[in-house]
Design a protein around this motif. Structure first.
Motif, PDB file in Angstrom:
ATOM      1  N   ILE A   1      98.705  51.183 126.148  1.00 54.40           N
ATOM      2  CA  ILE A   1      97.934  51.278 124.999  1.00 54.40           C
ATOM      3  C   ILE A   1      96.478  50.902 125.309  1.00 54.40           C
ATOM      4  O   ILE A   1      96.226  49.876 125.839  1.00 54.40           O
ATOM      5  N   VAL A   2      95.518  51.754 125.140  1.00 56.18           N
ATOM      6  CA  VAL A   2      94.204  51.542 125.247  1.00 56.18           C
ATOM      7  C   VAL A   2      93.373  51.235 124.028  1.00 56.18           C
ATOM      8  O   VAL A   2      93.527  51.940 122.963  1.00 56.18           O
ATOM      9  N   ILE A   3      92.862  50.030 124.031  1.00 56.32           N
ATOM     10  CA  ILE A   3      92.455  49.590 122.836  1.00 56.32           C
ATOM     11  C   ILE A   3      90.847  49.996 122.573  1.00 56.32           C
ATOM     12  O   ILE A   3      90.192  49.678 123.472  1.00 56.32           O
ATOM     13  N   GLN A   4      90.602  50.624 121.564  1.00 54.34           N
ATOM     14  CA  GLN A   4      89.110  51.139 121.403  1.00 54.34           C
ATOM     15  C   GLN A   4      87.921  50.110 121.536  1.00 54.34           C
ATOM     16  O   GLN A   4      88.444  49.018 121.355  1.00 54.34           O
ATOM     17  N   GLU A   5      86.907  50.405 122.100  1.00 53.78           N
ATOM     18  CA  GLU A   5      85.558  49.429 121.856  1.00 53.78           C
ATOM     19  C   GLU A   5      85.365  49.346 120.491  1.00 53.78           C
ATOM     20  O   GLU A   5      85.974  50.067 119.677  1.00 53.78           O
ATOM     21  N   ALA A   6      84.382  48.767 120.161  1.00 54.67           N
ATOM     22  CA  ALA A   6      83.966  48.732 118.915  1.00 54.67           C
ATOM     23  C   ALA A   6      83.247  49.815 118.220  1.00 54.67           C
ATOM     24  O   ALA A   6      83.025  49.949 117.065  1.00 54.67           O
ATOM     25  N   PHE A   7      83.304  50.973 118.923  1.00 54.18           N
ATOM     26  CA  PHE A   7      82.568  52.253 118.540  1.00 54.18           C
ATOM     27  C   PHE A   7      83.416  53.348 118.107  1.00 54.18           C
ATOM     28  O   PHE A   7      82.960  54.407 118.062  1.00 54.18           O
ATOM     29  N   GLY A   8      84.629  52.827 118.188  1.00 51.83           N
ATOM     30  CA  GLY A   8      85.835  54.045 117.834  1.00 51.83           C
ATOM     31  C   GLY A   8      86.569  54.683 118.967  1.00 51.83           C
ATOM     32  O   GLY A   8      86.151  54.099 120.245  1.00 51.83           O
ATOM     33  N   ILE A   9      87.224  55.695 118.787  1.00 46.25           N
ATOM     34  CA  ILE A   9      87.671  56.643 119.854  1.00 46.25           C
ATOM     35  C   ILE A   9      86.699  57.598 120.450  1.00 46.25           C
ATOM     36  O   ILE A   9      86.531  58.610 120.056  1.00 46.25           O
ATOM     37  N   THR A  10      85.936  57.088 121.357  1.00 44.92           N
ATOM     38  CA  THR A  10      84.802  57.577 121.942  1.00 44.92           C
ATOM     39  C   THR A  10      84.992  58.658 123.026  1.00 44.92           C
ATOM     40  O   THR A  10      86.203  58.361 123.203  1.00 44.92           O
ATOM     41  N   ASP A  11      84.258  59.497 123.637  1.00 46.75           N
ATOM     42  CA  ASP A  11      84.531  60.224 124.767  1.00 46.75           C
ATOM     43  C   ASP A  11      84.987  59.402 125.992  1.00 46.75           C
ATOM     44  O   ASP A  11      85.830  59.852 126.728  1.00 46.75           O
ATOM     45  N   HIS A  12      84.387  58.009 126.012  1.00 49.32           N
ATOM     46  CA  HIS A  12      84.831  57.255 127.232  1.00 49.32           C
ATOM     47  C   HIS A  12      86.272  56.648 127.169  1.00 49.32           C
ATOM     48  O   HIS A  12      87.161  56.742 128.098  1.00 49.32           O
ATOM     49  N   ILE A  13      86.738  56.409 125.840  1.00 50.00           N
ATOM     50  CA  ILE A  13      88.121  55.985 125.582  1.00 50.00           C
ATOM     51  C   ILE A  13      89.034  57.136 125.740  1.00 50.00           C
ATOM     52  O   ILE A  13      90.161  56.972 126.626  1.00 50.00           O
ATOM     53  N   MET A  14      88.477  58.334 125.308  1.00 49.64           N
ATOM     54  CA  MET A  14      89.454  59.552 125.855  1.00 49.64           C
ATOM     55  C   MET A  14      89.609  59.762 127.270  1.00 49.64           C
ATOM     56  O   MET A  14      90.643  60.144 127.850  1.00 49.64           O
ATOM     57  N   ASP A  15      88.432  59.436 127.912  1.00 51.94           N
ATOM     58  CA  ASP A  15      88.471  59.557 129.448  1.00 51.94           C
ATOM     59  C   ASP A  15      89.375  58.526 130.010  1.00 51.94           C
ATOM     60  O   ASP A  15      90.068  58.955 131.068  1.00 51.94           O
ATOM     61  N   VAL A  16      89.368  57.378 129.616  1.00 53.66           N
ATOM     62  CA  VAL A  16      90.138  56.372 130.182  1.00 53.66           C
ATOM     63  C   VAL A  16      91.600  56.965 130.065  1.00 53.66           C
ATOM     64  O   VAL A  16      92.398  56.806 131.013  1.00 53.66           O
ATOM     65  N   CYS A  17      91.988  57.207 128.962  1.00 52.38           N
ATOM     66  CA  CYS A  17      93.332  57.894 128.587  1.00 52.38           C
ATOM     67  C   CYS A  17      93.776  59.156 129.775  1.00 52.38           C
ATOM     68  O   CYS A  17      94.771  58.859 130.244  1.00 52.38           O
TER      69      CYS A  17
END
Length: 88
Positions: free
Chosen positions: A30-46
């Motif tokens: 489970i990847v918890i988002q940063e304070a900025f939402g589901i950003t391109d970075h979070i999608m890249d981590v996934c």
């Protein structure tokens, strides 16, 4: 393969950004988002976790306050969304 899944979250609809590996599944993260939402970075981590064999999901934590993606330079816009989080 990336997809958006809808789940029930205490009576509200919540999106999960989900990426599955192409080969054998080693586990899930489970990847918890940063304070900025589901950003391109979070999608890249996934995506990177899926490339290593893990199903990765990132819940849209701000689903009750409009599910925004906020720019990294807009910290003031983040605060109302964070303050709106609670146990429920």
């Amino acid at each position: 393969m990336a997809d958006t899944v809808i789940v029930d979250s205490a009576g509200a609809q919540m999106k999960l950004y989900e990426v599955k590996p192409e080969g054998a599944i080693k586990g899930a993260v489970i990847v918890i988002q940063e304070a900025f939402g589901i950003t391109d970075h979070i999608m890249d981590v996934c995506g990177r976790l899926a490339a290593e064999g893990y199903v990765a999901v990132a819940p849209h934590v701000f689903h009750r306050s409009g599910d925004p993606v906020i720019g990294y330079d807009k910290m003031q816009e983040v605060i109302p969304h964070i303050m709106g989080l609670n146990r429920a």
